[in-house]
Design a protein around this motif. Structure first.
Motif, PDB file in Angstrom:
ATOM      1  N   TYR A   1     -49.941   0.981   8.833  1.00 17.19           N
ATOM      2  CA  TYR A   1     -49.881   2.091   7.874  1.00 17.19           C
ATOM      3  C   TYR A   1     -50.661   3.291   8.411  1.00 17.19           C
ATOM      4  O   TYR A   1     -50.223   4.442   8.314  1.00 17.19           O
ATOM      5  N   CYS A   2     -51.824   3.009   8.998  1.00 17.77           N
ATOM      6  CA  CYS A   2     -52.621   4.077   9.602  1.00 17.77           C
ATOM      7  C   CYS A   2     -51.831   4.750  10.726  1.00 17.77           C
ATOM      8  O   CYS A   2     -51.834   5.979  10.860  1.00 17.77           O
ATOM      9  N   LEU A   3     -51.123   3.943  11.512  1.00 19.27           N
ATOM     10  CA  LEU A   3     -50.347   4.480  12.631  1.00 19.27           C
ATOM     11  C   LEU A   3     -49.218   5.388  12.161  1.00 19.27           C
ATOM     12  O   LEU A   3     -49.067   6.515  12.656  1.00 19.27           O
ATOM     13  N   VAL A   4     -48.400   4.925  11.214  1.00 16.93           N
ATOM     14  CA  VAL A   4     -47.246   5.739  10.813  1.00 16.93           C
ATOM     15  C   VAL A   4     -47.689   7.012  10.099  1.00 16.93           C
ATOM     16  O   VAL A   4     -47.038   8.062  10.214  1.00 16.93           O
ATOM     17  N   LYS A   5     -48.805   6.948   9.379  1.00 14.91           N
ATOM     18  CA  LYS A   5     -49.333   8.160   8.750  1.00 14.91           C
ATOM     19  C   LYS A   5     -49.788   9.162   9.816  1.00 14.91           C
ATOM     20  O   LYS A   5     -49.582  10.378   9.680  1.00 14.91           O
ATOM     21  N   ALA A   6     -50.404   8.641  10.888  1.00 18.18           N
ATOM     22  CA  ALA A   6     -50.845   9.515  11.978  1.00 18.18           C
ATOM     23  C   ALA A   6     -49.650  10.144  12.686  1.00 18.18           C
ATOM     24  O   ALA A   6     -49.669  11.335  13.030  1.00 18.18           O
ATOM     25  N   LEU A   7     -48.599   9.358  12.914  1.00 19.11           N
ATOM     26  CA  LEU A   7     -47.402   9.887  13.573  1.00 19.11           C
ATOM     27  C   LEU A   7     -46.740  10.969  12.722  1.00 19.11           C
ATOM     28  O   LEU A   7     -46.269  11.988  13.243  1.00 19.11           O
ATOM     29  N   LYS A   8     -46.717  10.759  11.413  1.00 18.74           N
ATOM     30  CA  LYS A   8     -46.138  11.777  10.536  1.00 18.74           C
ATOM     31  C   LYS A   8     -46.974  13.049  10.564  1.00 18.74           C
ATOM     32  O   LYS A   8     -46.439  14.171  10.576  1.00 18.74           O
ATOM     33  N   GLN A   9     -48.285  12.890  10.598  1.00 19.77           N
ATOM     34  CA  GLN A   9     -49.165  14.057  10.654  1.00 19.77           C
ATOM     35  C   GLN A   9     -48.936  14.846  11.943  1.00 19.77           C
ATOM     36  O   GLN A   9     -48.961  16.085  11.944  1.00 19.77           O
ATOM     37  N   LEU A  10     -48.695  14.141  13.041  1.00 13.47           N
ATOM     38  CA  LEU A  10     -48.453  14.802  14.325  1.00 13.47           C
ATOM     39  C   LEU A  10     -47.083  15.468  14.377  1.00 13.47           C
ATOM     40  O   LEU A  10     -46.840  16.321  15.235  1.00 13.47           O
ATOM     41  N   ASN A  11     -46.183  15.036  13.492  1.00 13.77           N
ATOM     42  CA  ASN A  11     -44.871  15.683  13.345  1.00 13.77           C
ATOM     43  C   ASN A  11     -44.132  15.790  14.682  1.00 13.77           C
ATOM     44  O   ASN A  11     -43.721  16.872  15.116  1.00 13.77           O
ATOM     45  N   SER A  12     -44.002  14.623  15.345  1.00 12.61           N
ATOM     46  CA  SER A  12     -43.223  14.519  16.594  1.00 12.61           C
ATOM     47  C   SER A  12     -43.833  15.287  17.755  1.00 12.61           C
ATOM     48  O   SER A  12     -43.124  15.681  18.694  1.00 12.61           O
ATOM     49  N   GLN A  13     -45.157  15.495  17.746  1.00 12.61           N
ATOM     50  CA  GLN A  13     -45.807  16.172  18.872  1.00 12.61           C
ATOM     51  C   GLN A  13     -45.869  15.286  20.111  1.00 12.61           C
ATOM     52  O   GLN A  13     -45.979  15.787  21.224  1.00 12.61           O
ATOM     53  N   VAL A  14     -45.860  13.953  19.920  1.00 11.92           N
ATOM     54  CA  VAL A  14     -45.884  13.034  21.058  1.00 11.92           C
ATOM     55  C   VAL A  14     -44.547  12.306  21.123  1.00 11.92           C
ATOM     56  O   VAL A  14     -44.015  11.868  20.113  1.00 11.92           O
ATOM     57  N   ALA A  15     -43.999  12.215  22.331  1.00 12.54           N
ATOM     58  CA  ALA A  15     -42.688  11.575  22.469  1.00 12.54           C
ATOM     59  C   ALA A  15     -42.560  10.842  23.796  1.00 12.54           C
ATOM     60  O   ALA A  15     -41.461  10.655  24.290  1.00 12.54           O
ATOM     61  N   ASN A  16     -43.692  10.440  24.369  1.00 14.38           N
ATOM     62  CA  ASN A  16     -43.639   9.808  25.686  1.00 14.38           C
ATOM     63  C   ASN A  16     -44.136   8.371  25.669  1.00 14.38           C
ATOM     64  O   ASN A  16     -44.516   7.829  26.694  1.00 14.38           O
ATOM     65  N   PHE A  17     -44.138   7.738  24.501  1.00 14.74           N
ATOM     66  CA  PHE A  17     -44.592   6.360  24.426  1.00 14.74           C
ATOM     67  C   PHE A  17     -43.418   5.416  24.681  1.00 14.74           C
ATOM     68  O   PHE A  17     -42.270   5.731  24.410  1.00 14.74           O
ATOM     69  N   ASP A  18     -43.760   4.233  25.181  1.00 13.96           N
ATOM     70  CA  ASP A  18     -42.716   3.292  25.586  1.00 13.96           C
ATOM     71  C   ASP A  18     -42.311   2.357  24.443  1.00 13.96           C
ATOM     72  O   ASP A  18     -41.215   2.454  23.915  1.00 13.96           O
ATOM     73  N   SER A  19     -43.206   1.433  24.070  1.00 14.88           N
ATOM     74  CA  SER A  19     -42.833   0.382  23.116  1.00 14.88           C
ATOM     75  C   SER A  19     -43.829   0.311  21.967  1.00 14.88           C
ATOM     76  O   SER A  19     -45.029   0.527  22.148  1.00 14.88           O
ATOM     77  N   LEU A  20     -43.314  -0.046  20.801  1.00 18.45           N
ATOM     78  CA  LEU A  20     -44.142  -0.248  19.610  1.00 18.45           C
ATOM     79  C   LEU A  20     -43.823  -1.604  19.007  1.00 18.45           C
ATOM     80  O   LEU A  20     -42.663  -1.906  18.722  1.00 18.45           O
ATOM     81  N   ALA A  21     -44.858  -2.421  18.818  1.00 13.85           N
ATOM     82  CA  ALA A  21     -44.714  -3.701  18.131  1.00 13.85           C
ATOM     83  C   ALA A  21     -45.397  -3.599  16.775  1.00 13.85           C
ATOM     84  O   ALA A  21     -46.618  -3.419  16.698  1.00 13.85           O
ATOM     85  N   LEU A  22     -44.610  -3.689  15.717  1.00 12.58           N
ATOM     86  CA  LEU A  22     -45.130  -3.688  14.350  1.00 12.58           C
ATOM     87  C   LEU A  22     -45.294  -5.145  13.929  1.00 12.58           C
ATOM     88  O   LEU A  22     -44.315  -5.832  13.637  1.00 12.58           O
TER      89      LEU A  22
END
Length: 472
Positions: free
Chosen positions: A329-350
């Motif tokens: 939850y902390c992660l997705v809230k942070a990603l929303k706050q960044l508003n697609s500023q980062v786009a170079n990550f490879d894999s995400l395991a939820l």
């Protein structure tokens, strides 16, 4: 090297009446495959049966670790008998096993398997004999015949960390209180030589009183060192050589030391040579403080968002994230706050994500997909913590399976319900604590395999939507 269950199945179908030798001492034993089971007859004429999926998972571990040392596979019974079969499989596929870490006495004593008529007699004689499944009996026989099943040395695993917890005076550790600034550092975690894959060895607790940790027997904190932000960045980049990095975000009810131990366990079990970075938000570390932990997540979003930006600017090629429980939850809230500023990550395991299913789909998934090339969701119908969260929040959680399982285009959904720890356990950490789930997580993050090439079985919802599940 990529090996699918179909390829392994083709090899096993040819495994009829074979004579093998243990890798270290060349002790003979016999193997036959039939009815989906590998039957091993040892020197004492005891029959050991191993299921196909257990063997599949061992093959995946050997490919991942590039090792034929028995001490690297402590979670497997009868490993002295299984590794020669794995070696034969790789030779069958023209793989050069000399590129792998050799057994204790090197490759000089290793013999190829051969067809044996003796096994036909043994199978007939022993067909009604009780199966020997006790690992203690196997170990005692191995010792009796000189087979080394315990070679290992104590390991020190480095864990980089970033946290917005308050530092504990003079202890170089951090409390459950929330701080103003982010602290950075590196911890050295001692892992016992008796460590088993997927486990964290810790002392027993009696009447809620924890007994003392003993180095060499339990996970212990050997040393922690605080770093300036500049030193922290330099340490990460120097140890990665620009190759890869894993960021781990823990979940609810976790103290700082437990977060370090889980990070070290993942790094050790994955045999991951590059840095594993822990982000430890200030959980209350109290099972009764669920609402308080939700508030701490909200208060930690800015800190995590900044860390994500900092990591994305390190110039590392492959950055992956493992987020567990409320940490998702902390992660997705942070990603929303960044508003697609980062786009170079490879894999995400939820892993067991404690996020409202509807909120993830409607409010957060867009930002997740813009940041990651690959996403895997590990869910369970036996997760009691998420069942309680659903009851408290009156909303289906993303990490729940069964009739509530979430299927999203572009996300690999893996049901780990069969990888539970028993009815008396919460089963909330199955994706990052159960050996079968950990193997799949390794294949997803480290080997970059799609679900159809991993050791998973396919299933379908009532609406004919495909997902995958882990065998136990």
């Amino acid at each position: 090297m990529e090996i699918s269950p179909q390829i392994v199945g083709t090899f096993l179908d040819k495994l009829k009446c074979r004579e093998y030798y243990t890798l270290s001492k060349s002790i003979p034993f016999y193997v036959n495959y039939e009815h989906g089971c590998i039957a091993i007859i040892n020197k004492n004429q005891n029959t050991i049966k191993v299921g196909v999926w257990k063997f599949y998972n061992l093959v995946a571990e050997v490919l991942g670790s590039m090792s034929f040392k028995t001490s690297d596979y402590r979670s497997y019974n009868h490993i002295s008998y299984l590794l020669p079969i794995v070696a034969d499989l790789l030779l069958f596929l023209d793989e050069d096993i000399h590129d792998y870490t050799p057994p204790r006495k090197g490759w000089s004593n290793v013999k190829r398997s051969k067809y044996s008529t003796k096994i036909d007699i043994e199978l007939t004689t022993l067909q009604n004999r009780k199966i020997c499944s006790s690992s203690n009996k196997v170990a005692s026989r191995a010792i009796e015949h000189g087979e080394d099943i315990s070679e290992s040395t104590e390991k020190i695993v480095d864990v980089h960390f970033a946290t917005n917890r308050v530092k504990v005076n003079d202890a170089r550790m951090f409390s459950s209180d929330i701080g103003i600034a982010t602290c950075y550092g590196i911890a050295k975690i001692s892992i016992p030589e008796t460590h088993k894959f997927g486990k964290i060895e810790k002392p027993l607790s009696v009447l809620n009183v924890k007994l003392g940790e003993k180095k060499g027997k339990h996970f212990t904190v050997d040393h922690t060192e605080e770093l300036s932000f500049k030193e922290f960045r330099e340490s990460l980049t120097s140890k990665t050589s620009g190759e890869s990095l894993i960021l781990f975000i823990h979940g609810y009810n976790v103290d700082f030391k437990s977060a370090l131990f889980k990070s070290a366990q993942i790094k050790n079990d994955f045999k991951y040579k590059n840095p594993l970075l822990l982000y430890s938000w200030p959980s209350h570390a109290n099972p009764l403080a669920y609402s308080g932990d939700k508030e701490r997540v909200d208060q930690s979003v800015d800190c995590l968002a900044k860390l994500i930006v900092d990591v994305s600017e390190l110039g590392i090629k492959n950055i992956s994230i493992i987020a567990h429980s409320m940490g998702t939850y902390c992660l997705v809230k942070a990603l929303k706050q960044l508003n697609s500023q980062v786009a170079n990550f490879d894999s995400l395991a939820l892993a067991s994500p404690d996020i409202p299913k509807s909120a993830f789909i409607n409010n957060y998934f867009t930002y997740v997909k813009s940041a990651f090339e690959r996403v895997a969701l590990y869910a369970s119908s036996k997760d009691k913590a998420l069942w309680l969260s659903k009851t408290i929040n009156r909303d289906i959680r993303l990490g729940q399976a069964g009739e509530n399982i979430t299927i999203i285009n572009g996300v690999e959904t893996i049901d780990v319900s069969k990888a539970d720890f028993g009815w008396y356990k919460l089963n909330h950490s199955a994706p990052i604590g159960n050996s079968m789930s950990m193997i799949d997580l390794h294949n997803f993050l480290i080997r970059k395999q799609p679900a159809e090439d991993r050791l998973l079985a396919e299933a379908f919802t009532a609406n004919n939507e495909a997902y995958w599940y882990v065998h136990n």
